[in-house]
Design a protein around this motif. Sequence first.
Motif, mmCIF file in Angstrom:
data_model
loop_
_atom_site.group_PDB
_atom_site.id
_atom_site.type_symbol
_atom_site.label_atom_id
_atom_site.label_comp_id
_atom_site.label_asym_id
_atom_site.label_seq_id
_atom_site.Cartn_x
_atom_site.Cartn_y
_atom_site.Cartn_z
ATOM 1 N N GLU A 1 0.834 -1.209 0.000
ATOM 2 C CA GLU A 1 0.000 0.000 0.000
ATOM 3 C C GLU A 1 0.863 1.252 0.000
ATOM 4 N N ALA A 2 1.938 1.253 0.808
ATOM 5 C CA ALA A 2 2.830 2.410 0.855
ATOM 6 C C ALA A 2 3.548 2.593 -0.484
ATOM 7 N N PHE A 3 3.952 1.499 -1.102
ATOM 8 C CA PHE A 3 4.611 1.580 -2.399
ATOM 9 C C PHE A 3 3.663 2.130 -3.463
ATOM 10 N N LEU B 1 1.119 4.123 -2.957
ATOM 11 C CA LEU B 1 0.949 5.559 -2.697
ATOM 12 C C LEU B 1 2.165 6.345 -3.200
ATOM 13 N N SER B 2 3.355 5.787 -3.019
ATOM 14 C CA SER B 2 4.564 6.460 -3.488
ATOM 15 C C SER B 2 4.586 6.556 -5.006
ATOM 16 N N ASN C 1 2.195 11.766 0.216
ATOM 17 C CA ASN C 1 3.371 11.325 0.967
ATOM 18 C C ASN C 1 3.065 11.212 2.459
ATOM 19 N N THR D 1 1.411 8.055 3.059
ATOM 20 C CA THR D 1 2.394 6.978 3.052
ATOM 21 C C THR D 1 3.034 6.831 4.425
ATOM 22 N N VAL E 1 0.487 5.208 6.805
ATOM 23 C CA VAL E 1 0.322 3.766 6.590
ATOM 24 C C VAL E 1 1.480 2.989 7.207
ATOM 25 N N LEU E 2 2.700 3.437 6.956
ATOM 26 C CA LEU E 2 3.869 2.727 7.474
ATOM 27 C C LEU E 2 3.941 2.803 8.991
ATOM 28 N N MET F 1 10.348 3.507 5.661
ATOM 29 C CA MET F 1 10.243 4.573 4.671
ATOM 30 C C MET F 1 11.411 4.525 3.693
ATOM 31 N N VAL G 1 10.810 1.650 1.234
ATOM 32 C CA VAL G 1 9.856 1.975 0.168
ATOM 33 C C VAL G 1 10.517 2.862 -0.885
ATOM 34 N N ASN G 2 11.290 3.849 -0.427
ATOM 35 C CA ASN G 2 12.025 4.687 -1.384
ATOM 36 C C ASN G 2 13.032 3.861 -2.176
#
Length: 334
Positions: free
Chosen positions: A53-55, A57-58, A233, A236, A239-240, A300, A303-304
């Motif tokens: 989900e975070a990915f 959103l990114s 962001n 994101t 979520v994390l 974080m 994900v980046n």
Amino acid sequence: MEGIKDRGYLMRRLSLSLKLVTVPIIIGAVVWLSGIREIYTVIIRSSSAVIVEAFALSMLAVGLTAAKWRFVIPTIKVAELFRTALIGQFYSFFFLGQASGEAAKIYLISRQSGSVGGATVSVITDRLTSFIGMLSVSVIGFALSSSQYPLQLQQVALAGLALLVAVLIALRHDAFFLRAARLASWLEGRTSAYSSTVARELRTAIQQWHLATANPWRVLAGVLVGAVVHIVNVLTFLVLAAGVGVRVDFFDWCWIGGLTSVAGFIPITIGQLASGGALVALLHLQNVSTIDALATSALMIAVNGMLAVVGAFLEWYRLRVRVLAPTQSATDEI
């Protein structure tokens, strides 16, 4: 005797400098290694669904950034700008921080547009409107936050926002374009080929800047989309953090995310480490434990890193096509 004293003084200064550099590194390494098991335990609380989900959103944030970028340079398709933004993420993550990512974007856009000056202006304008949108959301977050935070942080955000808006307004003024045109004319009057090249690129940059900022509604749209990107962001981060059990209010995340992003944009730092350290420090202000803050920061960065891996694949494919293209042309001629 004087030479010996000077050498002794220099050795003492060098020894002091080494201590100032190595001691914090050693202390940080000891602290990190002593809590690595606890950090790992917290990280594995987060499910794979949270990472996905975070990915997603990114990736959405990168897509919105590409769409906003097209306000500045409409001759290039959004898909190409999206690819360029991801490749920039690769360079900024694995190389010399944000500066290398911005340089990569300028290079790629200049190859497509045929102008280094125009590409540079497009990247700077996109970054400027992004910062204004991000700081606007951060200031709103400070205003609506119910937590206790150092007043200096809010003052820094307000001062930064006011400065960037003032710069944008000043650079849209006719006097700026007039002085830039005079500089280009002066360079054209020089005899060297280098001066003529610089003058040509400067005129292209002036034209690109005028195109990007002449319409105030286009500029406002860029700022608004930049604000939306920051909100994505922030989601994101939410979520994390929720995945590891950290509960921080949305409006607090607005300014925490903004200041974290500012730390990552400093060109002389390794962006991910700077932003990760800033995130840990700011979460401490919200009474989040060091272990939970480090776990959130690590997620974080991960994900980046996933975005950077996608960018690495796109860059590999671009270079592979570029290498194979001459070979394919020679085969076609035969």
